[in-house]
Design an enzyme around this catalytic site. Structure first.
Site, PDB file in Angstrom:
ATOM      1  N   SER A   1       0.838  -1.202   0.000  1.00 12.97           N
ATOM      2  CA  SER A   1       0.000   0.000   0.000  1.00 12.97           C
ATOM      3  C   SER A   1       0.878   1.260   0.000  1.00 12.97           C
ATOM      4  CB  SER A   1      -0.951  -0.034   1.194  1.00 12.97           C
ATOM      5  OG  SER A   1      -1.977   0.918   1.045  1.00 12.97           O
TER       6      SER A   1
ATOM      7  N   GLU B   1      -9.942  -4.365  -5.996  1.00 11.46           N
ATOM      8  CA  GLU B   1      -9.372  -3.218  -5.287  1.00 11.46           C
ATOM      9  C   GLU B   1      -9.551  -1.909  -6.047  1.00 11.46           C
ATOM     10  OE1 GLU B   1      -5.671  -3.223  -3.079  1.00 11.46           O
ATOM     11  OE2 GLU B   1      -5.227  -5.151  -4.002  1.00 11.46           O
TER      12      GLU B   1
ATOM     13  N   HIS C   1      -7.599  -5.590  -0.179  1.00 12.26           N
ATOM     14  CA  HIS C   1      -6.379  -4.793  -0.157  1.00 12.26           C
ATOM     15  C   HIS C   1      -5.332  -5.432   0.758  1.00 12.26           C
ATOM     16  CE1 HIS C   1      -4.013  -1.155  -0.496  1.00 12.26           C
ATOM     17  NE2 HIS C   1      -4.037  -0.959   0.802  1.00 12.26           N
TER      18      HIS C   1
END
Length: 330
Positions: A166, A258, A288
């Site tokens: 991320s 996502e 995610h």
């Protein structure tokens, strides 16, 4: 071996009942909670405090995993070692996710200890400085300083791997670009799990409704906050706009539903256009950074086997290059 590194993978494993149940749980809890909290500084502080409480709850780690704290200038981190007989001459530098304001090395141990086992080397998981107190530039500065520290300690660049998820995937890509631009020796490869790579205003949002975890509007709100006063199309701010010429092989893992999926795809395509081998994996209906859920998701445990194959391919490519150089010299 180039084909092993430069390919698209769409695993066709049946979606487990655990994943289906977890997607429903996330959709009913985390997604609305995030939508509610990420609207102002007070909400961000509350979210950060909740995550901080979670860090104080000791996670259950296998007996073969050891954690050792480390200090790096303005930030800290931890060494994670899993299993016996690790190659201490090699290292994986990991950048945790958390939208640049939550989470830590401790929260991401379900990923880092498995990466240590997968890569057969210690993992240095960095607690870089985060917002809202610190800037993206300071986070990147910490990442680069940690990498330089590893070089100063005698690690060869080809024995270093970078990885992150991320926001940590963003930091992985930005670090590679910054190291290349500074003429620094580059690591052997980079792995990005659900990378957040486009913080500009021009991003398009796919999976706006189908993402079970991330509300697209709040992701955009955070992007505007972190890029205030910056050029959002600067590759170190939005790595999706980077020129990846000369960057080492990349592995990018996303989930098919996502909101960040398209950003990962765009990085993969751009890097390939610049001559970089990229393994792009898109896992059906995975949330995610699903790798962090390996304690409960079968798919998350399987993804580490895929990462292992990528590392093996990187090592084989390196060995082939060394052999070719030796033959040319002869």
């Amino acid at each position: 071996m180039g084909n092993e590194l430069n390919r698209d993978v769409h695993p066709e494993y049946p979606v487990s009942w655990q994943a289906a149940a977890l997607n429903g749980l996330l959709r009913g809890t985390m997604k609305p909670m995030t939508s509610l909290l990420l609207r102002n500084t007070t909400g961000m502080a509350l979210a950060s405090r909740v995550m901080g409480l979670g860090e104080r709850v000791p996670g259950i780690l296998p007996n073969h995993v050891t954690i050792e704290q480390e200090k790096f200038g303005a930030c800290s981190g931890e060494w994670v070692r899993a299993g016996d007989g690790l190659d201490e001459g090699k290292v994986l530098l990991y950048f945790h996710g958390g939208a640049y304001f939550v989470c830590s090395a401790a929260t991401h141990r379900p990923i880092t200890w498995r990466l240590s086992l997968t890569a057969d080397r210690p993992v240095l998981s960095l607690d870089y400085r985060q917002g809202p107190v610190h800037t993206l530039a300071e986070s990147l500065s910490d990442a680069l300083a940690a990498y330089e520290c590893l070089l100063e300690r005698g690690y060869a660049p080809e024995d270093i791997l970078l990885a992150g998820d991320s926001a940590g995937g963003h930091l992985t890509l930005a670090s590679l670009l910054a190291l290349r631009d500074r003429g620094m020796p580059l690591p052997a490869a980079g792995v990005c799990l659900s990378p957040w790579s486009d913080l500009s205003n021009s991003r398009s949002r796919v999976n706006h409704w189908s993402d079970p975890m991330l509300p697209a509007g709040r992701v955009d709100w955070l992007a505007r906050r972190w890029t205030d006063g910056l050029d959002p199309c600067d590759p170190l701010v939005s790595p999706v706009y980077g020129d990846y010429t000369g960057i080492p092989p990349l592995m990018i893992v996303t989930g098919s539903t996502e909101v960040l999926r398209e950003e990962g795809q765009r990085v993969a395509l751009s890097a390939r256009e610049n001559g970089v081998p990229v393994t792009y994996e898109e896992w059906r209906r995975m949330p995610h950074v699903f790798a962090i859920l390996a304690d409960v998701l079968p798919e998350a445990r399987m993804v580490f086997k895929h990462i292992s194959r990528f590392f093996d391919a990187v090592e084989s490519r390196r060995a082939g290059a060394v052999l070719s150089d030796a033959e040319a010299a002869a």
